[in-house]
Scaffold this motif. Structure first.
Motif, PDB file in Angstrom:
ATOM      1  N   ASP A 103     -45.212   5.602  48.549  1.00 21.50           N
ATOM      2  CA  ASP A 103     -45.378   4.672  49.661  1.00 21.50           C
ATOM      3  C   ASP A 103     -45.932   3.335  49.230  1.00 21.50           C
ATOM      4  O   ASP A 103     -45.963   2.390  50.015  1.00 21.50           O
ATOM      5  CB  ASP A 103     -46.311   5.277  50.722  1.00 21.50           C
ATOM      6  N   LYS A 175     -40.457  -3.374  52.561  1.00 20.49           N
ATOM      7  CA  LYS A 175     -39.868  -2.042  52.682  1.00 20.49           C
ATOM      8  C   LYS A 175     -38.360  -2.075  52.911  1.00 20.49           C
ATOM      9  O   LYS A 175     -37.617  -1.309  52.286  1.00 20.49           O
ATOM     10  CB  LYS A 175     -40.556  -1.280  53.823  1.00 20.49           C
ATOM     11  N   ARG A 178     -36.310  -3.036  49.797  1.00 16.10           N
ATOM     12  CA  ARG A 178     -36.507  -2.013  48.772  1.00 16.10           C
ATOM     13  C   ARG A 178     -35.671  -0.782  49.070  1.00 16.10           C
ATOM     14  O   ARG A 178     -35.044  -0.195  48.173  1.00 16.10           O
ATOM     15  CB  ARG A 178     -37.989  -1.639  48.680  1.00 16.10           C
ATOM     16  N   GLU A 179     -35.620  -0.353  50.342  1.00 17.57           N
ATOM     17  CA  GLU A 179     -34.843   0.828  50.690  1.00 17.57           C
ATOM     18  C   GLU A 179     -33.348   0.587  50.499  1.00 17.57           C
ATOM     19  O   GLU A 179     -32.619   1.485  50.065  1.00 17.57           O
ATOM     20  CB  GLU A 179     -35.144   1.236  52.138  1.00 17.57           C
ATOM     21  N   LEU A 182     -32.742   0.886  46.773  1.00 11.33           N
ATOM     22  CA  LEU A 182     -32.773   2.264  46.280  1.00 11.33           C
ATOM     23  C   LEU A 182     -31.475   3.000  46.587  1.00 11.33           C
ATOM     24  O   LEU A 182     -31.022   3.835  45.803  1.00 11.33           O
ATOM     25  CB  LEU A 182     -33.964   3.025  46.880  1.00 11.33           C
ATOM     26  N   ARG A 183     -30.860   2.676  47.720  1.00  8.44           N
ATOM     27  CA  ARG A 183     -29.605   3.333  48.081  1.00  8.44           C
ATOM     28  C   ARG A 183     -28.436   2.821  47.243  1.00  8.44           C
ATOM     29  O   ARG A 183     -27.450   3.513  47.059  1.00  8.44           O
ATOM     30  CB  ARG A 183     -29.319   3.117  49.576  1.00  8.44           C
TER      31      ARG A 183
END
Length: 212
Positions: A103, A175, A178-179, A182-183
């Protein structure tokens, strides 16, 4: 134009130049999203330190030197282009590497110290940045700037470079981005690698051409 107005004009020009997307922008954004906010900020710090170097050598007359010694400018282009291609190859090879996420931050093989050094070395590897600094200083500063300019400009240049890339790092380390990263890490990294490699190849292919 007074010396104070000239310094302000130099800082505005450098800020606008820093905002133009290039290898520095790509690396800061990529490290902030793919590694951690701390890595993005460390890369931004490296860019700022590189700005101090370029500001110092511009004050010392680098632009005039490169204009008069053509082989030196060509050599800087070739070396800078080769380094950018090297950085791109490292990013491409690591595109498929897994990332561990919590987190607080994202970790990948490397460290904040490495992020600082890659930011600094990428900034210093681009001869066009050196020419940009030199031409801006030559165009806007008086031929013989007052002594205080030599002490005031380097830290102000650092504030401009580090400040802009800090904004980039903070924005891209939130966030949401970043997400998304990551995908799609594999393809985002490869697009970044291709963009950086293209800039490096362009430097090499245009090494013998004059102009900024």
């Amino acid at each position: 134009m007074t010396a104070l107005a000239a310094v302000f004009a130099v800082l505005v020009a450098l800020w606008l130049g820093a905002m133009i997307p290039g290898p520095s922008f790509v690396l800061v954004a990529r490290n902030a999203i793919g590694l951690s906010r701390r890595d993005g900020l460390a890369t931004a710090l490296g860019m700022g330190v590189g700005g101090i170097f370029f500001g110092g050598v511009a004050l010392a007359g680098l632009y005039t030197l490169l204009q008069s010694v053509e082989w030196l400018y060509i050599g800087l282009k070739l070396a800078g282009g080769a380094y950018l291609i090297y950085v791109a190859s490292k990013i491409w090879r690591g595109a498929g590497s897994p990332i561990t996420v919590d987190d607080t931050f994202v970790t990948l093989s490397g460290s904040v110290r490495k992020s600082f050094w890659i930011g600094l070395s990428t900034q210093l590897s681009n001869p066009k940045t050196a020419i940009w600094y030199g031409s801006i200083f030559a165009a806007l500063l008086p031929q013989h700037p007052p002594l205080w300019c030599y002490f005031v400009l380097p830290p102000l240049v650092f504030a401009v470079e580090c400040g802009w890339y800090t904004i980039v790092a903070l924005c891209f380390s939130s966030k949401g981005p970043r997400e998304v990263y990551l995908r799609a890490k594999k393809w985002v990294d490869r697009v970044a690698a291709v963009a950086i490699a293209a800039l490096g190849l362009r430097l090499i292919l245009n090494a013998s051409k004059s102009g900024i």
